[in-house]
Design an enzyme around this catalytic site. Structure first.
Site, PDB file in Angstrom:
ATOM      1  N   HIS A  99       0.845  -1.194   0.000  1.00 23.03           N
ATOM      2  CA  HIS A  99       0.000   0.000   0.000  1.00 23.03           C
ATOM      3  C   HIS A  99       0.884   1.250   0.000  1.00 23.03           C
ATOM      4  O   HIS A  99       1.959   1.258   0.618  1.00 23.03           O
ATOM      5  CB  HIS A  99      -0.917   0.001   1.225  1.00 23.03           C
ATOM      6  CG  HIS A  99      -1.981   1.052   1.135  1.00 23.03           C
ATOM      7  ND1 HIS A  99      -1.730   2.368   1.439  1.00 23.03           N
ATOM      8  CD2 HIS A  99      -3.270   0.993   0.732  1.00 23.03           C
ATOM      9  CE1 HIS A  99      -2.830   3.070   1.233  1.00 23.03           C
ATOM     10  NE2 HIS A  99      -3.785   2.251   0.805  1.00 23.03           N
ATOM     11  N   GLU A 169      -4.163   1.824  -7.396  1.00 24.52           N
ATOM     12  CA  GLU A 169      -4.525   2.937  -6.515  1.00 24.52           C
ATOM     13  C   GLU A 169      -3.638   4.134  -6.853  1.00 24.52           C
ATOM     14  O   GLU A 169      -2.516   4.240  -6.323  1.00 24.52           O
ATOM     15  CB  GLU A 169      -4.318   2.552  -5.047  1.00 24.52           C
ATOM     16  CG  GLU A 169      -5.255   1.479  -4.567  1.00 24.52           C
ATOM     17  CD  GLU A 169      -5.579   1.622  -3.081  1.00 24.52           C
ATOM     18  OE1 GLU A 169      -6.773   1.608  -2.753  1.00 24.52           O
ATOM     19  OE2 GLU A 169      -4.660   1.771  -2.262  1.00 24.52           O
TER      20      GLU A 169
END
Ligand code: PGA
Length: 259
Positions: A99, A169
Site C-alpha cells: 500500500h 490505486e
C-alpha cells in the site's frame, strides 16, 4: 458458491488504522455482516487492524478478513513483525501488500516481492497495490507502474497467479493525499488495460487469472461508474468502508451490476 462459473467481483474495505477500539470495530463489522444477505456474485473482504482480525472472524463468516501487511519471515527474531502463517491462523485469508502508505514509510518493491511470496506460501491471497503519485505529461507513470509490477511479482510462481489481486490505486486520488484529485473510470480503464498487457507479456497466460481492482476515494456515488466503466473486477475502499451504510451501498451496487 465457487468461482467456477461466475467470476465473482470483489469489494474490499481497507480500514487502515481505524477504528480506535475493538468495540467500535465489532460494531462496524457486525453492521455490515447483518445487512449482507446471500451475495452470489460479490466477495466481500474487510482488512481491519491486525489485532482485531481474530475477534471479528468470530462474528460472521460472510465477510472474509484480510490483513494490511504481512512480514516475509516465517518465525523467529523479527521484532514487531507478524507472519502470513500467524495471520492465516487467526482467520485472515487476504493481505494488502505494498500500500502507498506503507511505501511512504520506506517499504520498497523488493520487500513487497518477498512478502508476496511468503504470503502465498502461507495460503493468503495478496492484494498488491500499485499506482503512481503523479500523472506527468510525458506518461512516465506507465513505466512507474510497470516497474512496480515487474519487481513486486518477480519470481512469483505463475501457477499461483489466480490468487493474486492487483489494486490500482493512483496515490493522487487516495483520500489521505493532500490536495487529492478525483480519478475517473477512464483513468482506471486505461491503466487496467496497461497492467493486463504488462502481466501477459511478462508472465504469460496465467496472468489473465489475476483480478484487477480500483481504489482511490471510491464511494457509493461513483462505485457504479468505476465498476461499469473502469475495466475492473472490483473495488478497494478506504474511507467509505468505515461507514457501514456507504460500504453496504457499494456492495449492493456491485451485486446488482455483476450479472
Ligand atoms: P480511500 O483509501 O478510499 O480512503 O482513498 C483507499 C486506500 O488507500 O486503500
Amino acid at each position: 458458491m465457487s468461482e467456477g462459473k461466475i467470476m465473482k467481483k470483489i469489494i474490499i474495505g481497507n480500514w487502515k488504522m481505524n477504528p480506535r477500539t475493538l468495540k467500535e470495530a465489532e460494531k462496524l463489522f457486525s453492521a455490515v455482516a447483518k445487512s449482507i444477505s446471500a451475495l452470489k456474485k460479490t466477495e466481500v473482504v474487510i482488512c481491519p487492524p491486525t489485532l482485531y482480525i481474530e475477534k471479528l472472524n468470530k462474528i460472521s463468516k460472510k465477510i472474509m478478513l484480510g490483513a494490511q501487511d504481512a512480514f516475509y519471515g516465517d518465525v523467529g527474531a523479527f521484532t514487531g513483525e507478524v507472519s502470513g502463517e500467524m495471520l492465516y491462523n487467526v482467520g485472515a485469508r487476504y493481505v494488502i501488500l505494498g500500500h502507498s502508505e506503507r511505501r511512504e514509510l520506506g517499504e520498497n518493491n523488493n520487500d513487497i516481492n518477498k512478502k508476496i511470496k511468503a504470503s502465498l506460501a502461507a495460503g493468503l491471497r495478496p492484494i498488491l497495490c500499485v499506482g503512481e503519485s503523479v500523472r506527468d505529461p510525458d506518461h512516465g507513470y506507465f513505466n512507474f507502474v510497470k516497474t512496480q509490477l515487474e519487481e513486486c511479482l518477480a519470481g512469483v510462481n505463475q501457477k499461483l497467479f489466480s490468487k493474486i489481486i492487483i489494486a490500482y490505486e493512483p496515490v493522487w486520488a487516495i483520500s489521505s493525499t493532500p490536495n487529492r484529485k478525483d480519478a475517473t473510470p477512464a483513468d482506471s480503464e486505461e491503466m487496467v488495460i496497461f497492467i493486463r498487457k504488462i502481466l501477459s507479456l511478462k508472465f504469460g497466460k496465467e496472468a489473465a487469472t489475476v483480478k484487477i481492482i480500483y481504489g482511490g476515494s471510491v464511494n457509493e456515488k461513483d462505485a457504479k461508474d468505476f465498476l461499469q466503466n473502469g475495466g475492473v473486477d472490483g473495488l478497494l475502499a478506504g474511507r467509505a468502508s468505515l461507514d457501514a451504510k456507504k460500504f453496504m451501498e457499494i456492495i449492493k451496487i456491485c451485486e446488482a451490476l455483476n450479472k
